[in-house]
Design an enzyme around this catalytic site. Sequence first.
Site, PDB file in Angstrom:
ATOM      1  N   HIS A  37      12.299  -3.702   1.488  1.00 14.01           N
ATOM      2  CA  HIS A  37      11.815  -4.875   0.744  1.00 14.01           C
ATOM      3  C   HIS A  37      11.723  -6.095   1.671  1.00 14.01           C
ATOM      4  O   HIS A  37      10.753  -6.846   1.631  1.00 14.01           O
ATOM      5  CB  HIS A  37      12.783  -5.215  -0.398  1.00 14.01           C
ATOM      6  CG  HIS A  37      12.932  -4.149  -1.438  1.00 14.01           C
ATOM      7  ND1 HIS A  37      14.100  -3.461  -1.633  1.00 14.01           N
ATOM      8  CD2 HIS A  37      12.060  -3.653  -2.355  1.00 14.01           C
ATOM      9  CE1 HIS A  37      13.961  -2.600  -2.620  1.00 14.01           C
ATOM     10  NE2 HIS A  37      12.722  -2.685  -3.083  1.00 14.01           N
ATOM     11  N   GLY A 155       4.567  -1.817  -0.276  1.00 17.59           N
ATOM     12  CA  GLY A 155       5.027  -0.906   0.767  1.00 17.59           C
ATOM     13  C   GLY A 155       4.307   0.433   0.713  1.00 17.59           C
ATOM     14  O   GLY A 155       4.047   0.979  -0.371  1.00 17.59           O
ATOM     15  N   ASP A 158       5.364   3.741  -1.306  1.00 15.06           N
ATOM     16  CA  ASP A 158       4.737   4.131  -2.578  1.00 15.06           C
ATOM     17  C   ASP A 158       3.236   4.166  -2.333  1.00 15.06           C
ATOM     18  O   ASP A 158       2.495   3.296  -2.789  1.00 15.06           O
ATOM     19  CB  ASP A 158       5.126   3.147  -3.670  1.00 15.06           C
ATOM     20  CG  ASP A 158       6.620   3.146  -3.925  1.00 15.06           C
ATOM     21  OD1 ASP A 158       7.082   3.985  -4.704  1.00 15.06           O
ATOM     22  OD2 ASP A 158       7.339   2.346  -3.299  1.00 15.06           O
ATOM     23  N   SER A 193      15.263   3.614   0.027  1.00 14.37           N
ATOM     24  CA  SER A 193      14.876   3.561  -1.382  1.00 14.37           C
ATOM     25  C   SER A 193      16.080   3.093  -2.185  1.00 14.37           C
ATOM     26  O   SER A 193      17.217   3.452  -1.867  1.00 14.37           O
ATOM     27  CB  SER A 193      14.461   4.955  -1.869  1.00 14.37           C
ATOM     28  OG  SER A 193      14.420   4.986  -3.283  1.00 14.37           O
TER      29      SER A 193
HETATM   30  P1  AMP Z   1      10.619  -1.129  -5.683  1.00 11.84           P
HETATM   31  O1  AMP Z   1      11.691  -2.173  -5.758  1.00 11.84           O
HETATM   32  O2  AMP Z   1      11.125   0.238  -5.397  1.00 11.84           O
HETATM   33  O3  AMP Z   1       9.650  -1.210  -6.827  1.00 11.84           O
HETATM   34  O4  AMP Z   1       9.769  -1.497  -4.388  1.00 11.84           O
HETATM   35  C1  AMP Z   1       9.211  -2.774  -4.225  1.00 11.84           C
HETATM   36  C2  AMP Z   1       8.286  -2.746  -3.040  1.00 11.84           C
HETATM   37  O5  AMP Z   1       9.011  -2.360  -1.879  1.00 11.84           O
HETATM   38  C3  AMP Z   1       7.159  -1.730  -3.213  1.00 11.84           C
HETATM   39  O6  AMP Z   1       5.959  -2.282  -2.700  1.00 11.84           O
HETATM   40  C4  AMP Z   1       7.635  -0.571  -2.381  1.00 11.84           C
HETATM   41  O7  AMP Z   1       6.594   0.231  -1.893  1.00 11.84           O
HETATM   42  C5  AMP Z   1       8.354  -1.291  -1.256  1.00 11.84           C
HETATM   43  N1  AMP Z   1       9.296  -0.413  -0.576  1.00 11.84           N
HETATM   44  C6  AMP Z   1      10.263   0.360  -1.155  1.00 11.84           C
HETATM   45  N2  AMP Z   1      10.899   1.094  -0.222  1.00 11.84           N
HETATM   46  C7  AMP Z   1      10.324   0.793   0.970  1.00 11.84           C
HETATM   47  C8  AMP Z   1      10.534   1.233   2.327  1.00 11.84           C
HETATM   48  N3  AMP Z   1      11.453   2.138   2.632  1.00 11.84           N
HETATM   49  N4  AMP Z   1       9.738   0.704   3.288  1.00 11.84           N
HETATM   50  C9  AMP Z   1       8.778  -0.222   2.983  1.00 11.84           C
HETATM   51  N5  AMP Z   1       8.552  -0.670   1.738  1.00 11.84           N
HETATM   52  C10 AMP Z   1       9.300  -0.178   0.747  1.00 11.84           C
END
Ligand code: AMP
Length: 293
Positions: A37, A155, A158, A193
């Site tokens: 993030h 990111g 996803d 994650s």
């Molecule tokens: P989330 O909180 O899981 O909904 O993710 C929020 C944002 O962070 C989304 O755009 C995800 O794709 C990105 N994101 C989550 N994990 C990663 C990672 N390991 N590397 C880069 N971006 C990430």
Amino acid sequence: MVTLETIDEVREVLDSVRASGKRVGFVPTMGALHDGHLSLVKLSQLHAGYTVMSIFVNPMQFNSSVDLAKYPRMLASDLEKAAGARVDLVFAPGENELYPRGVPSGATAASSAFVRAGDRSLPLEGASRPGHFDGVTTVVSKLFNIVRPDVAVFGEKDYQQVKVIEQLVQDLCFPVRVLTGPIVREPDGLALSSRNLRLSAEERYHALYIPRSLEKAREMVAAGETRSARLVETVCDNLERSGGLRIDYVAIVNVDSLLPVETIEDEAQLLVAAYAGDIRLIDNVRLVRRAGG
Ligand code: AMP
């Protein structure tokens, strides 16, 4: 850093930010922040003078109430991490603020307007998690209308979500530029994650077979293999060798349309979803055919 819970307050602050001539960058998240993030925050800061992060566990994109209930929530430490990354504004609304008529789902879908995701949402995650991407496109549309960002950062972890959001922005003419950041991984290769927090030591060990099998496929393509079926078979074999993963899908698709490709002409995207215990993990890698291969 300012932390706000209401739409009106966010609009008021951002009106004056825009009036001062600053561009607004936006990083939507569901919290439980990690370095993945925070890498997106850095990317936003390269393109905008003011960065907004949202932290909202969006019930509409979960198709399992158990998964929703178990999703990690840790706002206090998230706010510390966001402040440390020099986020300017965190928007952390309650469910009623974003869904005052209730969360559209199933029988209640007709009671409030919602955004149906386009055809890129149908395979892969969309096939395994019906309605998931309608939840994503609905909440992202709401957040875009509240924040009105110049740039929004997502990111590649996803990967399909990025393609669905790009389609949303094109099809509904949102005046925002979508930027993407590469997958941030642990030193041993596991993609960061929020769900990793729930992995036991044993499940985490099994989960490592995911990035390893992706890397193996990437190497095979770089060495000249172009047959998707052969690559998918190798990845499945590797995942099964872990002895602790349940494969949901392994697919090789066109990098934009997400349609399956049988032979890799130039490049393609390999995507995997697998369960370690009851925790669903996803990962992906770009497969690039060697020059002249
Ligand atoms: P989330 O909180 O899981 O909904 O993710 C929020 C944002 O962070 C989304 O755009 C995800 O794709 C990105 N994101 C989550 N994990 C990663 C990672 N390991 N590397 C880069 N971006 C990430």
